[in-house]
Design a protein around this motif. Sequence first.
Motif, short mmCIF file in Angstrom:
data_model
loop_
_atom_site.label_atom_id
_atom_site.label_comp_id
_atom_site.label_asym_id
_atom_site.label_seq_id
_atom_site.Cartn_x
_atom_site.Cartn_y
_atom_site.Cartn_z
N MET A 1 0.83 -1.20 0.00
CA MET A 1 0.00 0.00 0.00
C MET A 1 0.87 1.26 0.00
O MET A 1 0.56 2.24 -0.67
CB MET A 1 -0.93 0.01 1.21
N LEU A 2 1.98 1.23 0.73
CA LEU A 2 2.91 2.36 0.73
C LEU A 2 3.55 2.51 -0.65
O LEU A 2 3.80 3.63 -1.11
CB LEU A 2 3.97 2.19 1.81
N ALA B 1 -1.46 6.69 0.06
CA ALA B 1 -1.01 5.59 0.92
C ALA B 1 -1.97 5.37 2.09
O ALA B 1 -2.33 4.23 2.41
CB ALA B 1 0.40 5.86 1.43
N VAL B 2 -2.41 6.45 2.72
CA VAL B 2 -3.34 6.33 3.85
C VAL B 2 -4.68 5.76 3.37
O VAL B 2 -5.27 4.90 4.04
CB VAL B 2 -3.52 7.69 4.56
N ALA B 3 -5.14 6.21 2.21
CA ALA B 3 -6.40 5.68 1.67
C ALA B 3 -6.28 4.20 1.36
O ALA B 3 -7.19 3.41 1.67
CB ALA B 3 -6.79 6.46 0.41
N GLY C 1 -6.20 2.26 4.64
CA GLY C 1 -7.47 2.27 5.37
C GLY C 1 -8.62 1.60 4.66
O GLY C 1 -9.53 1.09 5.31
N VAL C 2 -8.61 1.60 3.34
CA VAL C 2 -9.75 1.08 2.58
C VAL C 2 -9.43 -0.24 1.88
O VAL C 2 -10.14 -1.23 2.05
CB VAL C 2 -10.23 2.13 1.54
N ILE D 1 -8.63 -6.59 1.15
CA ILE D 1 -7.76 -7.62 0.57
C ILE D 1 -7.49 -8.71 1.59
O ILE D 1 -7.57 -9.91 1.29
CB ILE D 1 -6.44 -7.01 0.06
N LEU D 2 -7.15 -8.31 2.82
CA LEU D 2 -6.85 -9.30 3.87
C LEU D 2 -8.08 -10.14 4.20
O LEU D 2 -7.97 -11.35 4.42
CB LEU D 2 -6.31 -8.62 5.12
#
Length: 154
Positions: free
Chosen positions: A34-35, A64-66, A69-70, A75-76
């Motif tokens: 994500m980063l 990155a924060v979006a 957080g979303v 995905i997990l």
Amino acid sequence: MIEWIQQNWWVAWLVLSGGLAVSEMLTLDMTLLMLAGGALAGAGAALIFPGLLWVQVLVAVVVAVALLGVLRPEILKRLHKGPGYRSTFDQLLGSTGRAAGEITASGGEANVNGETWSARSWDGEPIASGVEVEVIEVDGLTVVVQPRNKPLST
């Protein structure tokens, strides 16, 4: 050299994104990925706004924060509900090990898959130290075991 980097921040963002994506292979937690997505967005912002580093950083951080957080939780969740996924505790079921000391109905320890676990006897009967055991169930962080050569009784 410094002048070239200042004019081509997108290259630095791409290198950062690639490094984070490759590092994700070591963790498999989806955080670094994500980063990496945020850094890739920073590269895109660098192409559009080549002289505004603060805009590039802002875009990278917001993306990155979006993503963290979303997208990451979704995905997990899908990954853990997928066919064939077994948590560490699920993988313990049916494993064999040895009693590290006497195991009773109230407690003891067993070495299973190279790790020492808190254990208790499945039927309440004591299990002597060194006896080969099989994991019948997992109760929190305690494995419930039975001697491997003893049939299950109901």
